[in-house]
Design an enzyme around this catalytic site. Sequence first.
Site, PDB file in Angstrom:
ATOM      1  N   ARG A 181     -13.139  -9.006  -0.869  1.00  0.00           N
ATOM      2  CA  ARG A 181     -12.321  -8.509   0.341  1.00  0.00           C
ATOM      3  C   ARG A 181     -11.960  -7.174   0.200  1.00  0.00           C
ATOM      4  O   ARG A 181     -11.554  -6.324  -0.829  1.00  0.00           O
ATOM      5  CB  ARG A 181     -10.953  -9.158   0.428  1.00  0.00           C
ATOM      6  CG  ARG A 181      -9.994  -9.070   1.628  1.00  0.00           C
ATOM      7  CD  ARG A 181      -8.873  -8.102   1.090  1.00  0.00           C
ATOM      8  NE  ARG A 181      -7.687  -7.834   2.350  1.00  0.00           N
ATOM      9  CZ  ARG A 181      -6.844  -7.221   2.384  1.00  0.00           C
ATOM     10  NH1 ARG A 181      -6.804  -6.163   1.434  1.00  0.00           N
ATOM     11  NH2 ARG A 181      -6.179  -6.909   3.347  1.00  0.00           N
ATOM     12  N   VAL A 182     -11.945  -6.205   1.326  1.00  0.00           N
ATOM     13  CA  VAL A 182     -11.567  -4.867   1.712  1.00  0.00           C
ATOM     14  C   VAL A 182     -10.478  -4.756   2.718  1.00  0.00           C
ATOM     15  O   VAL A 182     -10.921  -5.446   3.959  1.00  0.00           O
ATOM     16  CB  VAL A 182     -12.784  -3.825   1.787  1.00  0.00           C
ATOM     17  CG1 VAL A 182     -12.274  -2.435   2.338  1.00  0.00           C
ATOM     18  CG2 VAL A 182     -13.777  -3.834   0.638  1.00  0.00           C
ATOM     19  N   GLY A 183      -9.533  -4.138   2.560  1.00  0.00           N
ATOM     20  CA  GLY A 183      -8.533  -3.952   3.605  1.00  0.00           C
ATOM     21  C   GLY A 183      -8.796  -2.771   4.362  1.00  0.00           C
ATOM     22  O   GLY A 183      -9.686  -2.211   4.371  1.00  0.00           O
ATOM     23  N   ASP A 184      -7.837  -2.406   4.767  1.00  0.00           N
ATOM     24  CA  ASP A 184      -7.478  -1.244   5.907  1.00  0.00           C
ATOM     25  C   ASP A 184      -7.396   0.033   5.327  1.00  0.00           C
ATOM     26  O   ASP A 184      -7.871   1.208   5.481  1.00  0.00           O
ATOM     27  CB  ASP A 184      -6.503  -1.335   6.927  1.00  0.00           C
ATOM     28  CG  ASP A 184      -5.150  -1.204   6.298  1.00  0.00           C
ATOM     29  OD1 ASP A 184      -5.004  -1.851   5.456  1.00  0.00           O
ATOM     30  OD2 ASP A 184      -4.082  -0.057   6.614  1.00  0.00           O
ATOM     31  N   GLY A 242       0.818  -3.047   5.009  1.00  0.00           N
ATOM     32  CA  GLY A 242       0.880  -4.451   5.553  1.00  0.00           C
ATOM     33  C   GLY A 242      -0.341  -5.064   5.529  1.00  0.00           C
ATOM     34  O   GLY A 242      -1.260  -4.652   4.604  1.00  0.00           O
ATOM     35  N   THR A 245       0.913  -1.162   0.051  1.00  0.00           N
ATOM     36  CA  THR A 245       0.072   0.115  -0.089  1.00  0.00           C
ATOM     37  C   THR A 245       0.830   1.253   0.140  1.00  0.00           C
ATOM     38  O   THR A 245       1.777   1.313   0.751  1.00  0.00           O
ATOM     39  CB  THR A 245      -0.811  -0.034   1.154  1.00  0.00           C
ATOM     40  OG1 THR A 245      -1.588  -1.163   1.051  1.00  0.00           O
ATOM     41  CG2 THR A 245      -1.624   1.196   1.251  1.00  0.00           C
ATOM     42  N   GLY A 257      -3.747  -5.645   5.972  1.00  0.00           N
ATOM     43  CA  GLY A 257      -4.873  -4.736   6.678  1.00  0.00           C
ATOM     44  C   GLY A 257      -5.605  -5.118   7.529  1.00  0.00           C
ATOM     45  O   GLY A 257      -6.177  -4.466   8.433  1.00  0.00           O
TER      46      GLY A 257
END
Length: 333
Positions: free
Chosen positions: A221-224, A245, A193, A247
């Site tokens: 999927r969704v990360g941070d 990193g 990221t 998430g």
Amino acid sequence: MKRRKFIQNFSLSTLGIAVGSTVLASEKNNYKTEANTAEFENPEGYPMVVATWDVKASTEAAWDVLLKGSSALDAVEQGCRYEEANVDDQTVGIGGLPDRNGNVTLDACIMDSKGNYGAVVYLQNILHPISVARKVMEETPHVILAGKGAEAFAIEQGFELIDLLTEKSKEEWVEWKKTSEYKPIINMENHDTIGMLAIDKNGNIAGGCTTSGLAYKMAGRVGDSAIIGSGLYIDNEIGGATASGLGEEVLKTVGSFLIVELMRQGKSPQEACEEAIARIIKKSPDYKDFQVGFVAVNKKGEIGYYSIHEGFSVTKYHQGTNKNIPSDYYEKK
């Protein structure tokens, strides 16, 4: 470049949000390092820009905007846009490694000095999610748009549809399907990221964060990165922080918000980043199998950065000097 070795063999075991004190008083880890201390104890003011990883072209793009007297918000948008258009970067924008179904999906957010925030998640077929996120912030009553809704909004705003899956990424996906082994790798290509923080000549802070997420993730999927307080948080009275990193681990500790609040309580950016990593380590027995790194800046222009494993770095452009700086880390071998 090495980048997504940043996340390796992780286990999505349930983690709580740690509320206790730091666990960084480890025999194998000093709380501060001489290199990091030199970076945050001698601030030289602003404007300045700092970003996760070795992204000198991106910080240069942001710096050029700041030198013209434009806002920190304009600077982080332009800096992130550069990396989104970099086809050689397989973790951000076009050329990003796809999900398990072969779709490149993008998450991004942006936050200004007034506390305004905009984000897109699971966005496909649009080159610059950071700019779409800014449009969400400035042109809608909402703060997050997702999937096809985000894509439709982008088209309405004049963004063009584009195939984000490059031949290189497609070939790697096809090869991956032979085993379909889901194995996030620490520091892949020394990148992941892109999180960017900038302070303009007026002392106002803004931030942006953009990613194509985990390679071969589950569809949806969704990360941070696009979630306020996790991948990015700005408080113009205090400072800002951003993450890179795995998430899932950043989300569970609301890492960027935590760092800003720790700075509000009087900790330096370096101390706050180390504490945020400590919270993750304290709650996860699997921390040796994944990577998280943070970078933070306070209102004085002091910066801090820290990660779980070796390999994380930040790029800082300030007073005409654009340099990449290796981060100290917790897991000493």
